[in-house]
Design a protein around this motif. Structure first.
Motif, mmCIF file in Angstrom:
data_model
loop_
_atom_site.group_PDB
_atom_site.id
_atom_site.type_symbol
_atom_site.label_atom_id
_atom_site.label_comp_id
_atom_site.label_asym_id
_atom_site.label_seq_id
_atom_site.Cartn_x
_atom_site.Cartn_y
_atom_site.Cartn_z
ATOM 1 N N ALA A 36 0.638 -1.206 0.073
ATOM 2 C CA ALA A 36 0.076 0.047 0.103
ATOM 3 C C ALA A 36 0.940 1.348 0.133
ATOM 4 N N ALA A 37 1.994 1.144 0.739
ATOM 5 C CA ALA A 37 2.982 2.485 0.837
ATOM 6 C C ALA A 37 3.466 2.748 -0.624
ATOM 7 N N ILE A 38 3.777 1.561 -1.077
ATOM 8 C CA ILE A 38 4.394 1.643 -2.639
ATOM 9 C C ILE A 38 3.552 2.307 -3.610
ATOM 10 N N ALA A 39 2.286 1.951 -3.520
ATOM 11 C CA ALA A 39 1.019 2.309 -4.360
ATOM 12 C C ALA A 39 0.833 3.553 -4.183
ATOM 13 N N ALA A 40 1.046 4.109 -3.064
ATOM 14 C CA ALA A 40 0.770 5.509 -2.630
ATOM 15 C C ALA A 40 1.732 6.638 -3.176
ATOM 16 N N VAL A 41 2.994 5.980 -3.309
ATOM 17 C CA VAL A 41 3.966 6.932 -3.922
ATOM 18 C C VAL A 41 4.161 6.529 -5.480
ATOM 19 N N ALA A 42 3.294 5.688 -6.048
ATOM 20 C CA ALA A 42 3.677 5.207 -7.447
ATOM 21 C C ALA A 42 3.226 6.319 -8.547
ATOM 22 N N GLY A 43 2.320 7.214 -8.150
ATOM 23 C CA GLY A 43 1.664 7.929 -9.302
ATOM 24 C C GLY A 43 1.077 7.299 -10.206
ATOM 25 N N THR A 45 0.694 4.966 -12.408
ATOM 26 C CA THR A 45 1.349 3.837 -12.833
ATOM 27 C C THR A 45 0.210 2.711 -12.392
ATOM 28 N N PRO A 46 0.408 1.742 -13.056
ATOM 29 C CA PRO A 46 -0.727 0.660 -12.809
ATOM 30 C C PRO A 46 -0.723 0.528 -11.260
ATOM 31 N N THR A 47 0.468 0.283 -10.621
ATOM 32 C CA THR A 47 0.511 0.044 -9.092
ATOM 33 C C THR A 47 -0.108 1.415 -8.570
ATOM 34 N N GLY A 48 0.221 2.633 -8.750
ATOM 35 C CA GLY A 48 -0.269 3.684 -8.245
ATOM 36 C C GLY A 48 -1.685 4.105 -8.392
ATOM 37 N N LEU A 49 -2.276 3.758 -9.596
ATOM 38 C CA LEU A 49 -3.692 3.651 -9.776
ATOM 39 C C LEU A 49 -4.519 3.005 -8.900
ATOM 40 N N ARG A 50 -3.927 1.782 -8.308
ATOM 41 C CA ARG A 50 -4.948 0.968 -7.514
ATOM 42 C C ARG A 50 -4.774 1.493 -5.825
#
Length: 108
Positions: A36-43, A45-50
């Motif tokens: 969740a922390a990675i997704a929060a700063v991923a902008g 990107t497919p990860t960030g959009l989740r």
């Protein structure tokens, strides 16, 4: 490959810094919280959009993620002068020889 891939054991990564913010992975209490922390700063990107905005806000309150405003950075005034490294050459020098930038980055 033009450049060999770099592989890092995931548990050894303590921070991820992006233009969106910082994920302090060492502060995460679980694998799900790390994700969740990675997704929060991923902008954007497919990860960030989740990312889940409610979870992101909780991680922010808990100090697991920080955004520019949390760090006292006014993004309207942010430019290269705020960076400690002014060039790729600075990064190479500070690494003590551990970082050898790709030729396409050597414009210093």
């Amino acid at each position: 490959m033009a450049l060999p891939p770099v592989m890092i054991y995931g548990d050894d990564v303590s921070h991820i810094v992006t233009e969106e913010g910082v994920a302090y992975l060492y502060k995460a209490n679980s694998l799900d919280e790390r994700r969740a922390a990675i997704a929060a700063v991923a902008g954007a990107t497919p990860t960030g959009l989740r990312h889940d905005p409610e979870v992101t806000e909780r991680l922010r309150r808990d100090g697991v993620v920080a955004f520019p405003e949390d760090l006292g950075v006014d993004v309207r005034r942010a430019d290269r002068t705020l960076l400690a490294a002014k060039s790729i050459g600075d990064l190479e020098a500070w690494s003590g020889g551990l970082y050898d930038s790709p030729a396409r980055f050597r414009n210093f």
